[in-house]
Structure formats: C-alpha cells, structure tokens
Design an enzyme around this catalytic site. Structure first.
Site, mmCIF file in Angstrom:
data_model
loop_
_atom_site.group_PDB
_atom_site.id
_atom_site.type_symbol
_atom_site.label_atom_id
_atom_site.label_comp_id
_atom_site.label_asym_id
_atom_site.label_seq_id
_atom_site.Cartn_x
_atom_site.Cartn_y
_atom_site.Cartn_z
ATOM 1 N N GLU A 123 5.035 -22.605 -32.291
ATOM 2 C CA GLU A 123 6.295 -22.163 -32.897
ATOM 3 C C GLU A 123 6.123 -20.730 -33.382
ATOM 4 O O GLU A 123 5.097 -20.421 -33.997
ATOM 5 C CB GLU A 123 6.676 -23.055 -34.088
ATOM 6 C CG GLU A 123 8.061 -22.723 -34.600
ATOM 7 C CD GLU A 123 8.515 -23.615 -35.756
ATOM 8 O OE1 GLU A 123 7.760 -24.508 -36.182
ATOM 9 O OE2 GLU A 123 9.635 -23.398 -36.218
ATOM 10 N N GLY A 262 0.932 -22.203 -43.445
ATOM 11 C CA GLY A 262 0.344 -23.346 -44.134
ATOM 12 C C GLY A 262 -0.003 -24.464 -43.164
ATOM 13 O O GLY A 262 -1.106 -25.012 -43.196
ATOM 14 N N ALA A 263 0.938 -24.789 -42.276
ATOM 15 C CA ALA A 263 0.727 -25.925 -41.386
ATOM 16 C C ALA A 263 1.813 -25.942 -40.324
ATOM 17 O O ALA A 263 2.772 -25.181 -40.399
ATOM 18 C CB ALA A 263 0.783 -27.225 -42.187
ATOM 19 N N MET A 264 1.647 -26.844 -39.342
ATOM 20 C CA MET A 264 2.618 -26.923 -38.246
ATOM 21 C C MET A 264 2.845 -28.378 -37.855
ATOM 22 O O MET A 264 1.893 -29.141 -37.664
ATOM 23 C CB MET A 264 2.088 -26.108 -37.051
ATOM 24 C CG MET A 264 2.964 -26.168 -35.828
ATOM 25 S SD MET A 264 4.590 -25.406 -36.115
ATOM 26 C CE MET A 264 5.589 -26.394 -35.011
ATOM 27 N N GLU A 265 4.121 -28.716 -37.694
ATOM 28 C CA GLU A 265 4.540 -30.112 -37.540
ATOM 29 C C GLU A 265 4.488 -30.659 -36.116
ATOM 30 O O GLU A 265 5.233 -31.583 -35.798
ATOM 31 C CB GLU A 265 5.971 -30.245 -38.074
ATOM 32 C CG GLU A 265 7.070 -29.589 -37.200
ATOM 33 C CD GLU A 265 7.495 -28.195 -37.649
ATOM 34 O OE1 GLU A 265 6.696 -27.518 -38.326
ATOM 35 O OE2 GLU A 265 8.602 -27.774 -37.304
ATOM 36 N N ASN A 266 3.617 -30.158 -35.231
ATOM 37 C CA ASN A 266 3.546 -30.649 -33.847
ATOM 38 C C ASN A 266 3.628 -32.168 -33.800
ATOM 39 O O ASN A 266 2.981 -32.862 -34.585
ATOM 40 C CB ASN A 266 2.222 -30.224 -33.212
ATOM 41 C CG ASN A 266 1.887 -28.783 -33.501
ATOM 42 O OD1 ASN A 266 2.630 -27.900 -33.147
ATOM 43 N ND2 ASN A 266 0.772 -28.556 -34.208
ATOM 44 N N GLU A 299 5.438 -31.383 -43.578
ATOM 45 C CA GLU A 299 5.187 -31.525 -42.135
ATOM 46 C C GLU A 299 5.530 -32.945 -41.675
ATOM 47 O O GLU A 299 6.084 -33.143 -40.598
ATOM 48 C CB GLU A 299 3.742 -31.175 -41.771
ATOM 49 C CG GLU A 299 3.261 -29.803 -42.235
ATOM 50 C CD GLU A 299 4.208 -28.658 -41.940
ATOM 51 O OE1 GLU A 299 4.922 -28.721 -40.924
ATOM 52 O OE2 GLU A 299 4.251 -27.706 -42.752
HETATM 53 N N1 B3K Z 1 7.358 -24.853 -38.689
HETATM 54 C C1 B3K Z 1 6.155 -24.226 -39.154
HETATM 55 C C2 B3K Z 1 6.256 -22.752 -39.267
HETATM 56 C C3 B3K Z 1 6.095 -22.023 -37.997
HETATM 57 C C4 B3K Z 1 6.030 -20.540 -38.248
HETATM 58 C C5 B3K Z 1 5.994 -19.758 -36.998
HETATM 59 N N2 B3K Z 1 5.768 -18.364 -37.251
HETATM 60 C C6 B3K Z 1 5.711 -24.802 -40.462
HETATM 61 C C7 B3K Z 1 6.757 -25.446 -41.255
HETATM 62 O O1 B3K Z 1 7.719 -24.846 -41.703
HETATM 63 O O2 B3K Z 1 6.670 -26.619 -41.450
HETATM 64 ZN ZN ZN Z 2 8.907 -26.533 -42.035
#
Ligand code: B3K
Ligand code: ZN
Length: 864
Positions: A123, A262-266, A299
């Site tokens: 993302e 901080g983190a990513m919700e894959n 997340e």
């Molecule tokens: N969705 C991600 C953030 C992605 C940032 C890309 N530059 C984390 C979050 O908001 O949960």
């Molecule tokens: Zn988010």
C-alpha cells in the site's frame, strides 16, 4: 522555483472504471537478494469493448518474458513505469516473468530485505515494484502464491491458507499459499525469514477456532505476549460491539525492524514495525503498551473496514482509514479510559491536524488531487476522517450507527466503494438526512465558531449565538452541519436540564447555517456553558468564558474531557496574556490553587490529574498566533513551569511519595506512574539534593515508564544529572535498538548550544542507521518536533541539520524523507529571519536533480 521535473497529478474527477479485470493471479517468487524472479500468471477479462491496450503499472522491474495463452507475445511497448500490451483477446491467460533486487530496495516499498528477512509493503502503490499489474484498489483478484527460498528462511508466508510445502534441490524449499478472498494488490504480502513464533488460538462467537501466530526475530519471544493478548481482545471486541467475526482460519502478524509506518493490514498476514509489537516492563513504557494495543486493534479492524469492503480509488482512503481509526479509538475507550483516549485524540487534532489544515498541504478528508499517494496518509485523512465518522455517530446514536454499518456491509461486502456509498448506507439505515453533512468530505480547513452568550435575567432565558466562519485559508467554504454538544452548569456545578418553552432540548445542537441562535429558558441564574463538549466537532471555538467560568468548568463539568479542555484554555489564555503584557508573566494564583487542590485530593483518575497538570504543547500554543513567537513561547512556558514547580514543591513531593506503584500494567498502576512522572517533571526543575536522589533512584528502577519519566524530566529541565544518566542508559541498553530509540530521542531533546553537534556525533553511534526510519525519527524527528529552542535557532543551524538529512533521505527512502519534511511546511508562520532560513532549505531541495515525487509535491506546495 526551478525544479527539474514536474510530476503529473492525478484527479478524483478523472476516475474511470478499469477496462480490464484480473480475476485470478498465480504468483511464483524465486527469492534471491539481487535477482528474485517473479512469475505472474493472470486471468484477464476485457470489460470495455473496443479498448485495445492493457496498460500495466511497473517500476524498477526487469522484464524477462510475456506469454499469452502459452504463446510467446511480442505486441507490447515499455513506457516509463508502464507496460502496454496491445491487442489482447477478450479473455486470456497472461504470463509475465520479471526480476527484481530486494537487497538494493531501500525505499521499503515493494519487496525488500529487512534485517535479513524478505518482506513486502504494497500500500498504496508498491505492488508495481514487484510485478506488472493493474495496481489499483478496484481490481479484485484471488491470489495463489508460491514462494521458493533457501532453507535458512525457515518461514515462507503469504496471505490466506498454506496449501503445501516441501523441499527442493540445492538447499531450497517452497510453500504454496491460497487466499480465498478476492483482494486488491495493495493487500498482498509475502514474508520469508527465520523467526521465533508465538502461537495461540481464538474461538469466534460462532464457535470456529482461529489459529493465531506472531513471528518475531529470534530471541524476542518474551516480548510478544502483550501483542497477542491485544489481538485476542480486538477479535472479541469487534464481535461484541460491531458484530463482526474473523473470516479466515489463520491470522498472522510478522514484526520487522525496517518499516515505514506502524503496521500494515495485509489480508491474514499483517506486517508490523517491531516497535509496535515488542514490549515488556523493562523495555517498553505504558504508552508503548497502549500504542501496541491500539495498532494491533487498528490492523485487525481493517479486516472488515478496508479488506472485505475496500476503496474504489485512493482518493477514498478515508473510507477505510477514518472509519478504522474511529473503530480503534472506540476499542481503546471501551477497554480503558474514555476521557484520556479522547484527550489524546484531540491533542493530535489540535497540534498536528489543525496545522496541516491551515498550511500549504491542506486537503479535504477526501482529497481531489494527488501527486504521490503516500503523501496522503495524513492526520487529515486519518484523524479528521475519524472525527467525521464520530460526528455521524453523534448525530445517529450508537444503535442507528450500527444499523448503518450493517447496511454498509450488506450492500458492499466484497466490493471496492466510495465515501458516498458509506454515507448513503448511514443515511438510508437511520433515516437521517446527511446531505449537508457530506460537505465535510469535500471541504478542507478548520471551521471557526464564534460563540456569544447572553442571559436575560427577567425571563430566565439563556441564548447562545453561534456564528460559523469559513477557515481563513478556505474562504469559499459553505456552512457545514456541525453537531455542537453543550452542558449548562448552575452556580453549584449541577447540570441544568436543557429546555425551551416547555420542550426539552437535546444537548447536541445542530449548527447548520452561518448564524444561529439557540435559546434555553427556566433558568434562575446565568449558567456556565460548557461548549463543544467532548470536542463534538473538529472546529476552533472562540468563546467568552472568563477565567472564573473556566475554573468552574474544570471543577464541575460532567465530561472529564471538557474539564481538561477548560484547564488547557486557562493555560493558553495565561500564556497569551503573558506574551501580550511581558511584565506580568506569573500564572494567576487561582490556577495554582486549583492545581494544588488536584494534587492534594488525588480524586478520580490519577492519569487525568497528570493531564490536568500539563501545560499545552508548543504546537498547541503556536496555533493561537498568526506569527509564532518562538522565543516568547519557550520563555513563558518555562517560566510558568518553574513557578508551578516552586509553589507546589511540597505537594509534588508529597504526592510522589504517597503513591505506590506495584509494577503491574493494571490501569491503576499505569495511572500512578503517569502522575508520579508528572511530579518528577516539575520537581526536576528544582535543583536540590533530595530531589536529585529521587531522580537517580527512579532512573535506576526496572520499569521503563519510570526510568524514562526520570530521564526525560532531567533532560527537559536541563538538570546537570542528564549527561551521566544518559551515558549509563547507553551502556545498559546498547544491545536493544528499540530501547536505544528512546535514548536517541532523549539526546535530541537536550538543550544547550552543543545540541546540534551532539546529534551529528550520534550519526556515528553503532546503533544509528539512516536507512532505518525508527532511528531517523527517534533522533532527528524528536529534535525537529520537540527541541523547539534548538531546532528554531535564529542562526538556522537547526534547519540546516534537517535540510542535510532530507537531501540524504531523498535518495534512500523518499517516503520517510517526506514525513520528516513536515516541520518545514509551516515556514510562513515564523518571523522574517526564521522563515527566510527555512525557505532557503526548501529551495535547496527544489533544486535537487533526483528530487523524489514525494518531496516534490510538498516542497512545491510549500513554496507556491
Ligand atoms: N494502511 C496502512 C498504511 C499504509 C501507508 C502507505 N504509505 C496502515 C494502516 O493505516 O493501517
Ligand atoms: Zn489503517
């Protein structure tokens, strides 16, 4: 400004549905540091007849081959960042083979190596750095992923369920994963590394057992239980409050050291910055514990608000982020203190969001024009976005809001939709007209409300005249629908029932026009009005309340948030008064008396008392001035803090000594540590033997919250103990980089004229690394945000330090560079000398011949 290139902006108004769809993709990764081979087999369907070209996104990829339905295909062109394939049949299987070099990818976007492990961040548009694709959120495909790597990478992970794994020749092995849920490319994830794993299970409300796994670097298992407990609490809370159950049979979290956010919700495989996972009492503060719980929740909550229902295009980012921040705030508030969570959220709004909204990067929560999408993961899209959801919640009430959520999922599960779709579900389910309310999505800037109070003794009628003014930088904005909550207090501090002409009046007033009057009768004396209770809308309120009235609110308001808010207002007015009339730079004795009362009585939540004792931050105060009076703000706040410390010395000492911290993470212990930390903050300003002993013994304790409270107190007070205690910390913690980030931050906050030289010296510290965003933010981010006096030195040396860093980061990691640039964005708000010096740094960046799109967009806007 003569920048060498002008990247193209994208516009919301130009949105077009994709002419081709990708229903399924089968990916194979043969992982090697410098030449990972990616084979992508896609099922392509043409959706719009007559479109001849399939235009795929791709950045920094080496194309090896293209095959259509198993035949080599040559009818294509490669353009800058695009692969254009001509004359495809209506439906086909398209196979593309390309290579990438994870080892040289320092942008931390796409596939890269983080401390020896392969990981991904897609993302917003990182998937195009992995393979050629329709890299946009409205193309939903099912993913099958095969990972091949050396056996030293013991864990090979991707989204969904593991189908099969096995050994291959040459010391390599493989695993094959399948994600049953269709998803956009930004939710794809791959990890390959050697980890320790904490395993657990969660039983859902319908009785399904979900396997939970938390992957961390070897040796870090003792720091994982809190994150795992947070995950289980999140899963349970989402069932209870939103009736949302997890869908896959497995949920994985991997912690990595090199991560931009901080983190990513894959889907099914969250990737986290290790600082948002790892914690124990020796190494993490109570604030870290809270942040971890809230980010793990955030997340997890994305699984429904973001993954099951995603965004049609990136302009709709707030659809998932504003809503998910609202959800994580509610989670923290239901589990902990609602008032303190509200205070934290409002601080973010008033310090960061208001300033973004007033500056050159001002944008609506649904932006209309973007050059680099990564620049729009902002406090506006996230936090103001959450405030907009919260206002809908206030207007609808919990029950109707939940009916709206249910309708949203019923209509849009499995789709990529817009903010309009969300509001339509809320409005249709509740029957409440949100047509005017929707302006919050398209208008930037912070509305200003001028509130005048009037009391007619004869008729016992109290009136509030509310004038709604457009933000200064957005003069054409139309009036918004603002839910304006109030409370009226009588002289005894009791809440007065709201009524007019025999009818009850709701405490949430609907402000919808430029000028409105609200009347209340049946009063025997003039009430004290608590305005914008709980910060019911993200507005600036100019009001007439006197210091006496604010003190009354601070004592009696039913909302703890509003009590704190009144106290902040008192401090702000005092600072403004002292700057306007420099001879009188003493705090009103009534304020000191009120603070003394809080310390002595210790009634209610002790963490709230700690907040009530705290002066507003520099940024909060700065927002009150057109030209920020840097030196005066620093001087007056120092003077006030010293005055409070001196006049309440024995109360702070008494309070500190009376409170016993049992060392646990219970809410009570956390609150005790917060208040004791605040006592130390003030006491450190008094140089005396007994206090120094207290500081040294706290700095030597085994609880990081206490240790850091003592250390930051001595650093901020310029107490001579600082140097020795910092050295001691360095030798104790050098083996743990996450703990050393706290040390870097403390180093950066040191006053004194050698502050900048000290930071430059720390660039050579064995723990420092320009490629690691955590390190850079800990050292230079803390300096530029919190060391006001040194960062804003009149000779420009602070700005030069940040400018030098940005030139370097622009080449290493543009996303991090762009984030670090933020303090320069408000250059116009400083005095002549300072604004000229900051502007010179911006102009220097503008001339870089390798200027990234990320920096270009912000520098260009700042200089316009
Ligand atoms: N969705 C991600 C953030 C992605 C940032 C890309 N530059 C984390 C979050 O908001 O949960
Ligand atoms: Zn988010």
């Amino acid at each position: 400004m003569t920048a060498l290139k002008k990247p193209q902006a994208q516009y919301l108004k130009d949105y077009q549905a994709p002419p081709f769809l990708i229903d399924h993709i089968d990916l194979t990764f043969d992982l090697l540091p410098l030449n990972t081979r990616v084979t992508s087999v896609m099922t392509i369907t043409k959706k719009i007849a007559g479109v001849a070209d399939l235009v795929l996104d791709g950045i920094d990829l080496t194309l090896i081959s293209i095959t259509v339905d198993n035949n080599a295909y040559t009818d294509y062109d490669q353009r800058d960042e695009q692969l254009v394939i001509h004359n495809l049949p209506e439906q086909c299987q398209l196979t593309i083979v390309n290579e990438i070099a994870p080892k040289t990818n320092t942008s931390l976007e796409g596939l890269y190596l983080s401390g020896g492990a392969y990981c991904t961040q897609c993302e917003a548009q990182g998937f195009r750095k992995i393979t050629y694709y329709l890299d946009r959120p409205d193309v939903l495909a099912s993913f099958d992923v095969t990972i091949i790597a050396d056996e030293q990478f013991t864990h090979l992970l991707s989204n969904g369920n593991k189908l099969v794994e096995g050994k291959l020749d040459n010391g390599r092995h493989f695993a094959k994963w399948q994600d049953p849920f269709k998803k956009p490319s930004y939710l794809f994830a791959l990890v390959a590394g050697d980890f320790d794993v904490l395993e657990d299970t969660f039983i859902t409300q319908s009785g399904r057992t979900i396997d939970l796994a938390l992957f961390v670097d070897k040796g870090n298992l003792p720091k994982t239980p809190h994150a795992m407990a947070s995950l289980k609490k999140s899963m349970q809370w989402d069932e209870q409050r939103f009736n949302l159950e997890y869908d896959l049979d497995i949920y994985m979290i991997v912690a990595v050291d090199f991560f931009n956010m901080g983190a990513m919700e894959n889907k099914g495989l969250n990737i986290f910055n290790s600082k948002c996972v790892l914690a124990n009492q020796q190494t993490a503060t109570d604030k870290d514990y809270h942040t971890i719980e809230s980010i793990v929740g955030h997340e997890y909550f994305h699984n429904w608000t973001g993954n099951r229902v995603t965004c049609r295009d990136w302009f709709q980012l707030s659809l998932k982020e504003g809503l998910t921040v609202f959800r994580d705030q509610e989670f923290s508030s239901d589990l902990g203190s609602r008032a303190l969570n509200r205070i934290d959220a409002v601080k973010v709004m008033r310090t960061h969001q208001f300033s973004e909204d007033a500056g050159p990067m001002a944008h609506p929560i649904r932006p209309e024009q973007v050059i680099e999408m990564n620049n729009f993961y902002t406090v506006t899209v996230y936090d103001k976005g959450a405030e907009v959801i919260r206002m809908m919640h206030t207007l609808l009430g919990e029950e109707k809001f939940q009916q709206g959520m249910a309708m949203y999922f019923q209509r849009h599960d499995g789709q990529a939709v817009t903010c309009d779709d969300f509001v339509a579900a809320m409005s249709d389910a509740s029957g409440i007209d949100l047509a005017q309310f929707k302006r919050w999505y398209s208008q930037a800037g912070t509305p200003r409300l001028i509130v005048k109070q009037e009391y007619d003794k004869l008729s016992g009628t109290f009136s509030l005249h509310i004038e709604q003014l457009a933000p200064l930088n957005q003069p054409d904005n139309a009036p918004l629908h603002i839910p304006f909550a109030i409370e009226l207090l009588d002289q005894q501090g009791e809440s007065v029932p709201l009524q007019f002409e025999g009818q009850p009046v709701d405490h949430v007033l609907n402000v919808t026009t430029a000028q409105q009057t609200f009347n209340f009768d049946g009063l025997t004396t003039k009430p004290v009005a608590v305005l914008l209770e709980d910060f019911s809308a993200p507005c600036i309120v100019e009001q007439q309340n006197t210091a006496t009235e604010l003190l009354h609110i601070m004592r009696f308001a039913r909302s703890d948030f509003s009590r704190w808010d009144a106290q902040q207002q008192l401090f702000i007015e005092a600072v403004k008064g002292a700057i306007a009339t420099p001879v009188n730079n003493q705090l009103d004795p009534a304020i000191i008396t009120a603070l003394r009362g809080l310390l002595v009585a210790q009634e209610g939540d002790l963490a709230l008392i700690a907040e009530l004792l705290k002066l507003p931050s520099f940024d909060t105060l700065a927002a009150e001035f057109n030209v920020i009076p840097v030196d005066q703000l620093v001087a007056v706040t120092n003077q006030f803090e010293l005055q409070i410390a001196q006049q309440l010395r024995s109360e702070f000492l008494g309070c500190y000594q009376s409170l016993i911290d049992d060392g646990s993470v219970s809410a009570t212990a956390v609150a005790i540590r917060a208040l004791k930390g605040m006592c130390l903050h003030y006491l450190a300003k008094i140089n005396a033997l007994d206090i120094n002993q207290l500081l040294v013994s706290t700095a030597n304790s085994h609880n990081m919250t206490n240790v850091l409270a003592a250390l930051s107190a001595v650093v901020k007070a310029d107490n001579p103990l600082a140097k020795e205690l910092l050295n001691q910390f360095d030798s104790q913690w050098r083996h743990d980089v996450l703990v050393m980030d706290k040390w870097f931050a403390l180093q950066a906050m040191q006053g004194g004229d050698d502050a900048i030289a000290n930071i430059k010296k720390l660039y050579d510290h064995p723990c420092f690394n320009f490629s690691n965003p955590n390190r850079v933010r800990a050292l230079v981010g803390s300096f530029s945000h919190f060391n006001t006096a040194q960062f804003h030195r009149e000779d420009g040396a602070g700005y030069q330090l940040l400018g030098d860093l940005l030139v370097k980061l622009n080449a290493i990691n543009p996303q991090n560079a762009s984030r670090m640039l933020t303090p320069f964005m408000s250059w116009r708000r400083y005095d002549e000398v300072r604004s000229v010096a900051i502007k010179a740094q911006l102009q220097r960046l503008a001339l870089l011949d390798n200027l990234s799109d990320d920096l270009y967009e912000k520098v260009d806007k700042a200089l316009q």
